[in-house]
Design a protein around this motif. Sequence first.
Motif, PDB file in Angstrom:
ATOM      1  N   VAL A 298     -58.951  -7.411  37.583  1.00 23.14           N
ATOM      2  CA  VAL A 298     -58.834  -7.114  36.221  1.00 23.14           C
ATOM      3  C   VAL A 298     -57.511  -6.539  36.024  1.00 23.14           C
ATOM      4  O   VAL A 298     -56.280  -6.088  37.068  1.00 23.14           O
ATOM      5  CB  VAL A 298     -59.714  -5.756  35.945  1.00 23.14           C
ATOM      6  N   GLU A 299     -57.026  -6.265  34.644  1.00 19.30           N
ATOM      7  CA  GLU A 299     -55.533  -5.592  34.336  1.00 19.30           C
ATOM      8  C   GLU A 299     -56.069  -4.044  34.175  1.00 19.30           C
ATOM      9  O   GLU A 299     -56.774  -3.868  33.224  1.00 19.30           O
ATOM     10  CB  GLU A 299     -55.100  -6.236  33.039  1.00 19.30           C
ATOM     11  N   VAL A 300     -55.236  -3.113  34.635  1.00 16.65           N
ATOM     12  CA  VAL A 300     -55.306  -1.813  34.569  1.00 16.65           C
ATOM     13  C   VAL A 300     -54.016  -1.377  34.190  1.00 16.65           C
ATOM     14  O   VAL A 300     -52.813  -1.437  34.441  1.00 16.65           O
ATOM     15  CB  VAL A 300     -55.775  -0.916  35.960  1.00 16.65           C
ATOM     16  N   ARG A 301     -54.154  -0.560  32.793  1.00 15.51           N
ATOM     17  CA  ARG A 301     -52.921   0.056  32.229  1.00 15.51           C
ATOM     18  C   ARG A 301     -52.392   1.094  33.483  1.00 15.51           C
ATOM     19  O   ARG A 301     -52.941   1.866  34.070  1.00 15.51           O
ATOM     20  CB  ARG A 301     -53.148   0.986  31.177  1.00 15.51           C
ATOM     21  N   GLN A 302     -50.972   1.058  33.728  1.00 14.56           N
ATOM     22  CA  GLN A 302     -50.513   1.632  34.687  1.00 14.56           C
ATOM     23  C   GLN A 302     -50.867   3.200  34.939  1.00 14.56           C
ATOM     24  O   GLN A 302     -50.998   3.845  35.685  1.00 14.56           O
ATOM     25  CB  GLN A 302     -48.979   1.430  34.845  1.00 14.56           C
ATOM     26  N   LYS A 303     -50.891   3.921  33.696  1.00 13.01           N
ATOM     27  CA  LYS A 303     -51.142   5.392  33.458  1.00 13.01           C
ATOM     28  C   LYS A 303     -52.589   5.712  33.906  1.00 13.01           C
ATOM     29  O   LYS A 303     -53.093   6.607  34.377  1.00 13.01           O
ATOM     30  CB  LYS A 303     -50.917   5.965  32.211  1.00 13.01           C
ATOM     31  N   HIS A 304     -53.486   4.651  33.862  1.00 12.82           N
ATOM     32  CA  HIS A 304     -54.903   4.756  34.407  1.00 12.82           C
ATOM     33  C   HIS A 304     -55.108   4.576  35.776  1.00 12.82           C
ATOM     34  O   HIS A 304     -56.104   4.832  36.377  1.00 12.82           O
ATOM     35  CB  HIS A 304     -55.800   4.138  33.505  1.00 12.82           C
ATOM     36  N   LEU A 305     -54.182   3.882  36.415  1.00 12.03           N
ATOM     37  CA  LEU A 305     -54.447   3.156  37.810  1.00 12.03           C
ATOM     38  C   LEU A 305     -54.781   4.227  38.680  1.00 12.03           C
ATOM     39  O   LEU A 305     -56.061   3.970  39.461  1.00 12.03           O
ATOM     40  CB  LEU A 305     -53.182   2.513  38.194  1.00 12.03           C
ATOM     41  N   GLU A 306     -54.208   5.312  38.952  1.00 15.07           N
ATOM     42  CA  GLU A 306     -54.395   6.366  40.062  1.00 15.07           C
ATOM     43  C   GLU A 306     -55.838   6.935  39.791  1.00 15.07           C
ATOM     44  O   GLU A 306     -56.794   7.134  40.659  1.00 15.07           O
ATOM     45  CB  GLU A 306     -53.467   7.445  39.961  1.00 15.07           C
ATOM     46  N   GLU A 307     -56.322   7.322  38.446  1.00 17.39           N
ATOM     47  CA  GLU A 307     -57.524   7.720  38.127  1.00 17.39           C
ATOM     48  C   GLU A 307     -58.779   6.586  38.509  1.00 17.39           C
ATOM     49  O   GLU A 307     -59.652   7.195  38.920  1.00 17.39           O
ATOM     50  CB  GLU A 307     -57.561   7.970  36.321  1.00 17.39           C
ATOM     51  N   ILE A 308     -58.349   5.433  38.109  1.00 20.76           N
ATOM     52  CA  ILE A 308     -59.462   4.404  38.372  1.00 20.76           C
ATOM     53  C   ILE A 308     -59.486   4.402  39.946  1.00 20.76           C
ATOM     54  O   ILE A 308     -60.549   4.154  40.330  1.00 20.76           O
ATOM     55  CB  ILE A 308     -59.124   3.417  37.634  1.00 20.76           C
ATOM     56  N   THR A 309     -58.511   4.361  40.615  1.00 23.02           N
ATOM     57  CA  THR A 309     -58.668   3.950  41.987  1.00 23.02           C
ATOM     58  C   THR A 309     -59.356   5.166  42.538  1.00 23.02           C
ATOM     59  O   THR A 309     -60.190   4.843  43.581  1.00 23.02           O
ATOM     60  CB  THR A 309     -57.198   3.981  42.547  1.00 23.02           C
ATOM     61  N   LEU A 310     -59.025   6.358  42.318  1.00 24.22           N
ATOM     62  CA  LEU A 310     -60.036   7.603  42.682  1.00 24.22           C
ATOM     63  C   LEU A 310     -61.466   7.414  42.534  1.00 24.22           C
ATOM     64  O   LEU A 310     -62.377   7.646  43.086  1.00 24.22           O
ATOM     65  CB  LEU A 310     -59.601   8.783  42.028  1.00 24.22           C
ATOM     66  N   LYS A 311     -61.675   6.987  41.234  1.00 26.59           N
ATOM     67  CA  LYS A 311     -63.239   6.870  40.854  1.00 26.59           C
ATOM     68  C   LYS A 311     -63.942   5.979  41.713  1.00 26.59           C
ATOM     69  O   LYS A 311     -64.929   5.905  42.078  1.00 26.59           O
ATOM     70  CB  LYS A 311     -63.434   6.605  39.406  1.00 26.59           C
ATOM     71  N   ILE A 312     -63.132   4.663  41.756  1.00 29.24           N
ATOM     72  CA  ILE A 312     -63.715   3.506  42.582  1.00 29.24           C
ATOM     73  C   ILE A 312     -63.939   3.942  44.117  1.00 29.24           C
ATOM     74  O   ILE A 312     -65.029   3.628  44.599  1.00 29.24           O
ATOM     75  CB  ILE A 312     -62.547   2.074  42.318  1.00 29.24           C
ATOM     76  N   SER A 313     -62.778   4.725  44.742  1.00 29.35           N
ATOM     77  CA  SER A 313     -62.959   4.970  45.860  1.00 29.35           C
ATOM     78  C   SER A 313     -64.163   5.922  46.287  1.00 29.35           C
ATOM     79  O   SER A 313     -64.706   6.052  47.293  1.00 29.35           O
ATOM     80  CB  SER A 313     -61.768   5.592  46.780  1.00 29.35           C
ATOM     81  N   ASP A 314     -64.526   6.521  45.075  1.00 27.58           N
ATOM     82  CA  ASP A 314     -65.805   7.451  45.370  1.00 27.58           C
ATOM     83  C   ASP A 314     -67.113   6.851  45.540  1.00 27.58           C
ATOM     84  O   ASP A 314     -68.041   7.361  45.575  1.00 27.58           O
ATOM     85  CB  ASP A 314     -66.033   8.559  44.283  1.00 27.58           C
ATOM     86  N   LEU A 315     -67.034   5.353  45.162  1.00 28.60           N
ATOM     87  CA  LEU A 315     -68.333   4.728  45.115  1.00 28.60           C
ATOM     88  C   LEU A 315     -68.348   3.970  46.343  1.00 28.60           C
ATOM     89  O   LEU A 315     -67.538   3.490  47.063  1.00 28.60           O
ATOM     90  CB  LEU A 315     -68.099   3.319  44.212  1.00 28.60           C
ATOM     91  N   ASN A 316     -69.858   3.919  46.929  1.00 29.70           N
ATOM     92  CA  ASN A 316     -70.105   3.319  48.122  1.00 29.70           C
ATOM     93  C   ASN A 316     -69.943   1.799  48.129  1.00 29.70           C
ATOM     94  O   ASN A 316     -70.043   1.160  47.099  1.00 29.70           O
ATOM     95  CB  ASN A 316     -71.639   3.654  48.707  1.00 29.70           C
ATOM     96  N   ARG A 317     -69.298   1.303  49.059  1.00 27.77           N
ATOM     97  CA  ARG A 317     -69.180  -0.139  49.477  1.00 27.77           C
ATOM     98  C   ARG A 317     -68.478  -0.849  48.324  1.00 27.77           C
ATOM     99  O   ARG A 317     -68.693  -2.076  47.868  1.00 27.77           O
ATOM    100  CB  ARG A 317     -70.633  -0.882  49.601  1.00 27.77           C
ATOM    101  N   VAL A 318     -67.583  -0.028  47.702  1.00 29.74           N
ATOM    102  CA  VAL A 318     -66.547  -0.637  46.518  1.00 29.74           C
ATOM    103  C   VAL A 318     -64.843  -0.410  47.321  1.00 29.74           C
ATOM    104  O   VAL A 318     -64.669   0.803  47.416  1.00 29.74           O
ATOM    105  CB  VAL A 318     -66.845  -0.130  45.248  1.00 29.74           C
ATOM    106  N   LYS A 319     -64.368  -1.523  47.217  1.00 33.17           N
ATOM    107  CA  LYS A 319     -63.044  -1.318  47.483  1.00 33.17           C
ATOM    108  C   LYS A 319     -61.984  -1.977  46.179  1.00 33.17           C
ATOM    109  O   LYS A 319     -62.389  -2.970  45.739  1.00 33.17           O
ATOM    110  CB  LYS A 319     -62.878  -2.323  48.701  1.00 33.17           C
ATOM    111  N   ILE A 320     -60.952  -1.369  46.339  1.00 33.41           N
ATOM    112  CA  ILE A 320     -60.094  -1.625  45.164  1.00 33.41           C
ATOM    113  C   ILE A 320     -58.635  -2.083  45.654  1.00 33.41           C
ATOM    114  O   ILE A 320     -58.171  -1.340  46.844  1.00 33.41           O
ATOM    115  CB  ILE A 320     -59.798  -0.601  44.182  1.00 33.41           C
ATOM    116  N   HIS A 321     -57.799  -3.508  45.543  1.00 34.42           N
ATOM    117  CA  HIS A 321     -56.829  -3.709  46.043  1.00 34.42           C
ATOM    118  C   HIS A 321     -55.713  -4.018  44.927  1.00 34.42           C
ATOM    119  O   HIS A 321     -56.108  -4.555  43.922  1.00 34.42           O
ATOM    120  CB  HIS A 321     -56.852  -4.883  46.946  1.00 34.42           C
ATOM    121  N   ILE A 322     -54.285  -3.422  44.883  1.00 34.82           N
ATOM    122  CA  ILE A 322     -53.631  -3.774  43.926  1.00 34.82           C
ATOM    123  C   ILE A 322     -52.843  -4.937  44.387  1.00 34.82           C
ATOM    124  O   ILE A 322     -52.197  -5.017  45.465  1.00 34.82           O
ATOM    125  CB  ILE A 322     -52.540  -2.371  43.670  1.00 34.82           C
ATOM    126  N   LEU A 323     -52.731  -5.809  43.420  1.00 37.03           N
ATOM    127  CA  LEU A 323     -52.124  -7.104  43.717  1.00 37.03           C
ATOM    128  C   LEU A 323     -50.597  -6.977  43.317  1.00 37.03           C
ATOM    129  O   LEU A 323     -50.255  -6.502  42.404  1.00 37.03           O
ATOM    130  CB  LEU A 323     -53.031  -8.212  43.061  1.00 37.03           C
TER     131      LEU A 323
END
Length: 205
Positions: A180-205
């Motif tokens: 997905v495309e994430v607006r830069q100013k939301h990246l940190e916020e979204i990364t934190l929310k996703i890392s709070d979910l079990n069995r979900v990983k996020i990678h910046i390409l």
Amino acid sequence: MALEHLPEDSYLTLKRESEGVYKEKGSKFLAFAFPIKDENDIREHLEQLRKNYYDARHHCYAYILGKNQDLYRANDDGEPNHSAGDPILGQIRSNGLTNVMIVVVRYFGGTKLGVSGLINAYKTAAAEAIANNEIITAILHDKVKIDFEYLNMNEVMKLIKEYDLQILEQHFDNQCQLVVEVRQKHLEEITLKISDLNRVKIHIL
């Protein structure tokens, strides 16, 4: 929009391609403005213009790339030093633009204009091409890959909807993947929310 009021993850650029024309003492200056993303765009536009206007004496140009306008170049293509590329570059800068290239193709009319005349001609032609365009605010995005199990689908899709993320690639199975495309100013916020979910990983390409 004034530069000081721009969101930190955005920049001013041109909406589309446009043209401008300036004539002086028989010489004709054809200006072409382009929104660009990288140096490949620059090469392609120059090659195409050199094919289309192969009989012109000069193809002078300038460009600026990058959010902080840190990559730029001005080329006089045989005109006296600083009489062509710099005036074109000055027009891009004075409008606060980046990711923009302007090429001015000159057909010589037989009468020399002198350095000051050339500076005015290239500046005016470039300004005309910008005036015939539209200055827009573009947003900086990062591409991220989200890996998750099918059981987490609802949680992940809820975030996608909440931040109105554009899905570029998707693969759904027991193990799922979204790019997905994430607006830069939301990246940190979204990364934190996703890392709070079990069995979900996020990678910046």
